[in-house]
Design a protein around this motif. Structure first.
Motif, mmCIF file in Angstrom:
data_model
loop_
_atom_site.group_PDB
_atom_site.id
_atom_site.type_symbol
_atom_site.label_atom_id
_atom_site.label_comp_id
_atom_site.label_asym_id
_atom_site.label_seq_id
_atom_site.Cartn_x
_atom_site.Cartn_y
_atom_site.Cartn_z
ATOM 1 N N GLY A 70 7.252 55.951 33.122
ATOM 2 C CA GLY A 70 7.877 54.781 32.518
ATOM 3 C C GLY A 70 8.615 53.920 33.517
ATOM 4 N N GLU A 71 9.280 54.540 34.485
ATOM 5 C CA GLU A 71 10.025 53.784 35.487
ATOM 6 C C GLU A 71 9.087 52.935 36.340
ATOM 7 O OE1 GLU A 71 13.136 54.492 39.165
ATOM 8 O OE2 GLU A 71 12.544 56.195 37.930
ATOM 9 N N GLU A 72 7.965 53.505 36.749
ATOM 10 C CA GLU A 72 7.001 52.754 37.551
ATOM 11 C C GLU A 72 6.400 51.603 36.752
ATOM 12 O OE1 GLU A 72 6.518 53.247 40.836
ATOM 13 O OE2 GLU A 72 8.117 54.718 40.616
ATOM 14 N N ILE A 73 6.102 51.856 35.493
ATOM 15 C CA ILE A 73 5.540 50.806 34.637
ATOM 16 C C ILE A 73 6.557 49.689 34.439
ATOM 17 C CG2 ILE A 73 4.731 50.302 32.296
ATOM 18 C CD1 ILE A 73 3.506 53.163 32.308
ATOM 19 N N TYR A 74 7.823 50.058 34.209
ATOM 20 C CA TYR A 74 8.886 49.062 34.046
ATOM 21 C C TYR A 74 9.014 48.197 35.296
ATOM 22 C CZ TYR A 74 13.521 47.016 33.812
ATOM 23 O OH TYR A 74 14.564 46.133 33.836
ATOM 24 N N LYS A 75 9.004 48.828 36.465
ATOM 25 C CA LYS A 75 9.123 48.078 37.711
ATOM 26 C C LYS A 75 7.957 47.113 37.891
ATOM 27 C CE LYS A 75 11.880 51.394 40.367
ATOM 28 N NZ LYS A 75 11.872 52.305 41.522
ATOM 29 N N SER A 76 6.749 47.555 37.566
ATOM 30 C CA SER A 76 5.573 46.690 37.691
ATOM 31 C C SER A 76 5.676 45.483 36.773
ATOM 32 C CB SER A 76 4.295 47.462 37.366
ATOM 33 O OG SER A 76 4.089 48.490 38.281
ATOM 34 N N ILE A 77 6.091 45.725 35.545
ATOM 35 C CA ILE A 77 6.242 44.622 34.588
ATOM 36 C C ILE A 77 7.327 43.659 35.054
ATOM 37 C CG2 ILE A 77 7.002 44.056 32.233
ATOM 38 C CD1 ILE A 77 5.611 46.698 31.351
ATOM 39 N N LYS A 78 8.437 44.195 35.526
ATOM 40 C CA LYS A 78 9.545 43.356 35.991
ATOM 41 C C LYS A 78 9.125 42.511 37.188
ATOM 42 C CE LYS A 78 13.686 42.120 35.237
ATOM 43 N NZ LYS A 78 14.002 41.339 34.072
ATOM 44 N N LEU A 79 8.367 43.087 38.110
ATOM 45 C CA LEU A 79 7.881 42.325 39.260
ATOM 46 C C LEU A 79 6.955 41.197 38.832
ATOM 47 C CD1 LEU A 79 7.265 45.071 41.961
ATOM 48 C CD2 LEU A 79 8.845 43.149 42.119
ATOM 49 N N GLU A 80 6.121 41.469 37.832
ATOM 50 C CA GLU A 80 5.232 40.424 37.324
ATOM 51 C C GLU A 80 6.027 39.265 36.726
ATOM 52 O OE1 GLU A 80 2.392 42.133 34.634
ATOM 53 O OE2 GLU A 80 1.524 43.405 36.183
ATOM 54 N N GLU A 81 7.212 39.531 36.182
ATOM 55 C CA GLU A 81 8.074 38.481 35.646
ATOM 56 C C GLU A 81 8.825 37.755 36.762
ATOM 57 O OE1 GLU A 81 10.768 40.408 32.975
ATOM 58 O OE2 GLU A 81 9.209 40.896 31.527
ATOM 59 N N MET A 82 9.191 38.479 37.810
ATOM 60 C CA MET A 82 10.031 37.905 38.866
ATOM 61 C C MET A 82 9.269 36.943 39.771
ATOM 62 S SD MET A 82 12.205 41.386 39.680
ATOM 63 C CE MET A 82 12.829 40.882 41.270
ATOM 64 N N VAL A 83 7.994 37.183 40.031
ATOM 65 C CA VAL A 83 7.229 36.321 40.932
ATOM 66 C C VAL A 83 7.139 34.888 40.393
ATOM 67 C CG1 VAL A 83 4.953 35.914 41.961
ATOM 68 C CG2 VAL A 83 5.984 38.185 42.079
ATOM 69 N N PRO A 84 6.793 34.667 39.114
ATOM 70 C CA PRO A 84 6.775 33.276 38.618
ATOM 71 C C PRO A 84 8.152 32.602 38.656
ATOM 72 C CG PRO A 84 5.532 34.691 37.143
ATOM 73 C CD PRO A 84 6.227 35.585 38.123
ATOM 74 N N LYS A 85 9.226 33.382 38.435
ATOM 75 C CA LYS A 85 10.572 32.804 38.566
ATOM 76 C C LYS A 85 10.795 32.314 39.987
ATOM 77 C CE LYS A 85 13.173 35.579 35.225
ATOM 78 N NZ LYS A 85 14.278 36.546 35.117
ATOM 79 N N GLY A 86 10.412 33.135 40.943
ATOM 80 C CA GLY A 86 10.551 32.751 42.342
ATOM 81 C C GLY A 86 9.730 31.517 42.680
ATOM 82 N N GLN A 87 8.513 31.444 42.135
ATOM 83 C CA GLN A 87 7.667 30.279 42.380
ATOM 84 C C GLN A 87 8.282 29.018 41.786
ATOM 85 O OE1 GLN A 87 4.089 31.912 40.680
ATOM 86 N NE2 GLN A 87 3.289 32.507 42.694
ATOM 87 N N ALA A 88 8.904 29.148 40.616
ATOM 88 C CA ALA A 88 9.558 27.994 39.990
ATOM 89 C C ALA A 88 10.728 27.519 40.841
ATOM 90 C CB ALA A 88 10.022 28.358 38.588
ATOM 91 N N VAL A 89 11.550 28.451 41.306
ATOM 92 C CA VAL A 89 12.683 28.080 42.162
ATOM 93 C C VAL A 89 12.171 27.481 43.474
ATOM 94 C CG1 VAL A 89 14.681 28.955 43.442
ATOM 95 C CG2 VAL A 89 14.241 29.768 41.125
ATOM 96 N N ALA A 90 11.103 28.032 44.030
ATOM 97 C CA ALA A 90 10.532 27.507 45.278
ATOM 98 C C ALA A 90 10.057 26.068 45.094
ATOM 99 C CB ALA A 90 9.383 28.395 45.750
ATOM 100 N N SER A 91 9.454 25.767 43.969
ATOM 101 C CA SER A 91 8.992 24.389 43.742
ATOM 102 C C SER A 91 10.174 23.434 43.581
ATOM 103 C CB SER A 91 8.051 24.313 42.540
ATOM 104 O OG SER A 91 8.743 24.591 41.342
ATOM 105 N N ILE A 92 11.266 23.909 42.981
ATOM 106 C CA ILE A 92 12.465 23.080 42.856
ATOM 107 C C ILE A 92 13.062 22.804 44.233
ATOM 108 C CG2 ILE A 92 14.842 23.026 41.983
ATOM 109 C CD1 ILE A 92 13.796 24.700 39.585
#
Length: 160
Positions: free
Chosen positions: A32-54
């Motif tokens: 479960g911990e590994e799955i949670y981390k994978s899901i969280k990383l998938e959410e964090m990359v688009p956030k980073g891309q949005a901030v990078a474009s700003i």
């Protein structure tokens, strides 16, 4: 005679169910911990891309510094996440939700490694990064590019 047979069958079934329940709990705890981390990383990359474009828009002069900070903070609402924007010289431009302790270092060895990878135009997703003052964290980082396609910095999002 029937009573003894059914009692033994019931006891065996209860023991088997307890063993299966224990095995499932143990397995989900480990996986479960590994799955949670994978899901969280998938959410964090688009956030980073949005901030990078700003930030890229800011570097072009299309938005003000105040607007940059306000928009960047709106994308990283999660109080557990620390967002760092850095330039091509590994200098921190700004950080949102950075830890308040003295051990926290924006120039730690782990972060410098991520900065170097991002500045070579690589998107980074790490499930285990040891950051001074924060401990173990997951990290997502994306490059910031100018109009010529040159990498001028990056955005790192960390979650303990």
């Amino acid at each position: 005679m029937k009573s003894v047979f059914y009692r033994r069958l019931l006891i065996v079934m209860i023991i088997v169910m307890m063993i299966i329940t224990f095995a499932m709990a143990l397995g989900s705890g480990l996986m479960g911990e590994e799955i949670y981390k994978s899901i969280k990383l998938e959410e964090m990359v688009p956030k980073g891309q949005a901030v990078a474009s700003i930030v890229a828009e800011y570097s072009r002069g299309n938005i003000s510094g105040e607007t940059l900070i306000r928009l960047a903070e709106s994308y990283v609402k999660d109080e557990e996440e620390t967002t760092i924007v850095f330039n091509a010289y590994h200098e921190t431009v700004f950080a949102v939700n950075a830890p308040e302790n003295e051990e926290w270092k924006l120039d730690s060895e782990a972060l410098n490694s991520i900065y170097t990878r991002v500045l070579s135009n690589e998107t980074v997703s790490e499930q285990k990064v040891d950051v001074d003052g924060m401990g173990e964290a997951i990290a997502a980082a994306v490059p910031i590019s100018n109009d010529n396609g040159d990498t001028i910095g990056g955005v790192v999002i960390l979650q303990p």
